[in-house]
Write an enzyme that holds these catalytic residues in place. Structure first.
Site, PDB file in Angstrom:
ATOM      1  N   PHE A 139       0.856  -1.194   0.000  1.00 44.46           N
ATOM      2  CA  PHE A 139       0.000   0.000   0.000  1.00 44.46           C
ATOM      3  C   PHE A 139       0.885   1.235   0.000  1.00 44.46           C
ATOM      4  CE2 PHE A 139      -2.508   3.458   1.703  1.00 44.46           C
ATOM      5  CZ  PHE A 139      -3.666   3.343   0.944  1.00 44.46           C
ATOM      6  N   ASP A 148       9.189   2.781   1.788  1.00 40.53           N
ATOM      7  CA  ASP A 148       7.986   3.451   2.287  1.00 40.53           C
ATOM      8  C   ASP A 148       7.914   3.210   3.803  1.00 40.53           C
ATOM      9  OD1 ASP A 148       5.477   4.207   3.093  1.00 40.53           O
ATOM     10  OD2 ASP A 148       4.445   3.442   1.319  1.00 40.53           O
ATOM     11  N   LYS A 199       2.193   9.743   8.654  1.00 39.42           N
ATOM     12  CA  LYS A 199       1.564   9.182   9.863  1.00 39.42           C
ATOM     13  C   LYS A 199       2.146   9.741  11.170  1.00 39.42           C
ATOM     14  CE  LYS A 199      -1.066   5.427   7.977  1.00 39.42           C
ATOM     15  NZ  LYS A 199      -0.750   4.886   6.663  1.00 39.42           N
TER      16      LYS A 199
END
Ligand SMILES: *Cc1c(COP(=O)(O)O)cnc(C)c1O
Length: 399
Positions: free
Chosen positions: A138, A223, A252
């Site tokens: 993702f 990532d 995040k």
């Protein structure tokens, strides 16, 4: 105000694109949140691995409030000191040497894709544009990041996607090696796949990709949007692999809930991004940057990351007990640190999610058979024991 009244209003004015719990959260403190009906919950999802220091953290709030009284936004037509201070922190250990700021994980990955193509172009490899990614990865929802995301269900209806992305099985080093060709520019990958249920690859996989990148002149783009900032017990999740990426992306937990993302790169890579190549109006704005500086200082200088390591040991111990008591209902516990996925023997994840919420515990279901926990690193011993008990009850009730 009540949950019901807010939800009724929401249904009239919001896109229906989220599968939302019938709860409107109005307040948070530490690992606890309260809904509009006054019910208290233990938050073990942490705003999806984002509120790593807990809600309403006093040091982050103080930093943001101090900055609010000075300057909110100025754009990147000028320098601003909080952005520089944040870049200094993020580059302090040398894995990143230059920073670019944006506002989300998706944007950071979109930037990484652009940087990889530009770097190959500028170093004379004009034929290299393809990026190798993993199945079930993702990377975000804009078209480039979506094309990198290895989940066809998210692609459907949005084609044509940008070309130049290939997906290989996560953990299969030989498949990645075999896929490298004259067009390959980079490998973009998570060290642990968060959104697909905290999936850990075989040991040495990421280090193997680093070797392949070195052999073939590719960039390794990691990532770290979900895995960074102590989630795994180290500042960056790739530290477990003993590697250093050419580029890595953050969001995040970087702002503990303030919207901010970042792209960190080695200097030789960052240096190809000359004026005009990329940008963001809000990126690195002083309020988000000041908050993120406080997050970093809490993690590294004031012991939040160290406390997370201690708390995670207790959490794993409790969850192993829950698994042992669940009579085979929990087939696997996986992950690292305060980042845990588990699978069920049957399709009970949705039921467990709702039953846990009824009991006052917020977690995350991944499909029918898996769940994810990504709570605050500062969970207390009592919050760990209490949450484990609530979860165990929900698992049993869902049988
Ligand atoms: C959440 C996530 C993203 C997307 O981040 P947004 O801030 O939602 O755009 C990208 N990559 C990974 C690994 C993520 O977990």
């Amino acid at each position: 105000m009540s949950n019901a009244s807010i939800i009724e209003r929401a249904k009239k004015v919001l896109f229906p694109n989220y599968r939302q719990a019938p709860v409107a959260i109005v307040r948070g403190l530490g690992a606890k949140v309260w809904d509009a009906d006054g019910r208290e919950y233990l938050d073990w999802l942490g705003g999806v691995a984002t509120v790593a220091l807990g809600h309403n953290h006093p040091a982050v709030r103080a930093a943001v409030e101090a900055q609010l009284g000075k300057l909110w936004h100025i754009s990147n037509h000028y320098f601003n000191e909080p952005q520089v201070a944040l870049a200094e922190r993020l580059c302090a250990d040398g894995h990143g040497e230059r920073a670019f700021f944006c506002n989300s994980g998706t944007e950071a990955n979109e930037g990484a894709i652009k940087v990889a193509r530009k770097y190959q172009r500028e170093t004379g490899h004009t034929e290299r544009f393809e990026i190798l990614c993993a199945v079930d990865s993702f990377h975000g929802r804009t078209l480039g990041a979506l094309a990198a995301t290895g989940q066809p269900k998210y692609h459907h209806g949005f084609e044509p996607l940008p070309e130049g992305f290939r997906h290989l099985p996560f953990g299969d080093l030989a498949a990645f090696e075999a896929a490298i060709g004259p067009k390959t520019a980079a490998i973009l990958i998570e060290c642990i796949q968060g959104e697909s249920g905290v999936v850990v690859p075989p040991e040495g996989f990421i280090a193997g990709l680093r070797r392949l990148c070195d052999q073939h002149g590719l960039l390794l783009l990691l990532d770290e949007v979900q895995g960074a900032f102590g989630r795994t017990g180290k500042l960056w999740s790739f530290e477990w692999e003993g590697v250093s990426p050419d580029v890595f992306t953050l969001a995040k937990a970087l702002g503990n809930g303030l919207p901010i993302g970042a792209l960190l790169a080695k200097r030789k890579v960052a240096d190809v991004m000359l004026p005009g190549t990329h940008g963001s109006t809000f990126g690195g704005n002083p309020v988000a940057a000041a908050g993120a500086c406080a997050v970093y200082d809490e993690l590294l200088q004031r012991g939040a990351m160290a406390r997370g390591v201690i708390g995670a040991e207790r959490l794993w111990k409790r969850l192993r007990e829950v698994q042992a008591d669940a009579g085979g209902a929990i087939t696997e516990l996986r992950g690292r640190g305060m980042w845990i996925g588990l699978t069920f023997a049957d399709a009970r994840a949705g039921k467990v999610l709702a039953l846990a919420r009824d009991r006052g515990l917020l977690v995350n279901a991944i499909g029918d058979r898996a769940m994810r926990f990504a709570p605050s690193l500062l969970l207390t011993d009592q919050e760990i024991d209490q949450g484990a008990q609530l979860f165990a009850d929900a698992v049993k009730a869902a049988a």
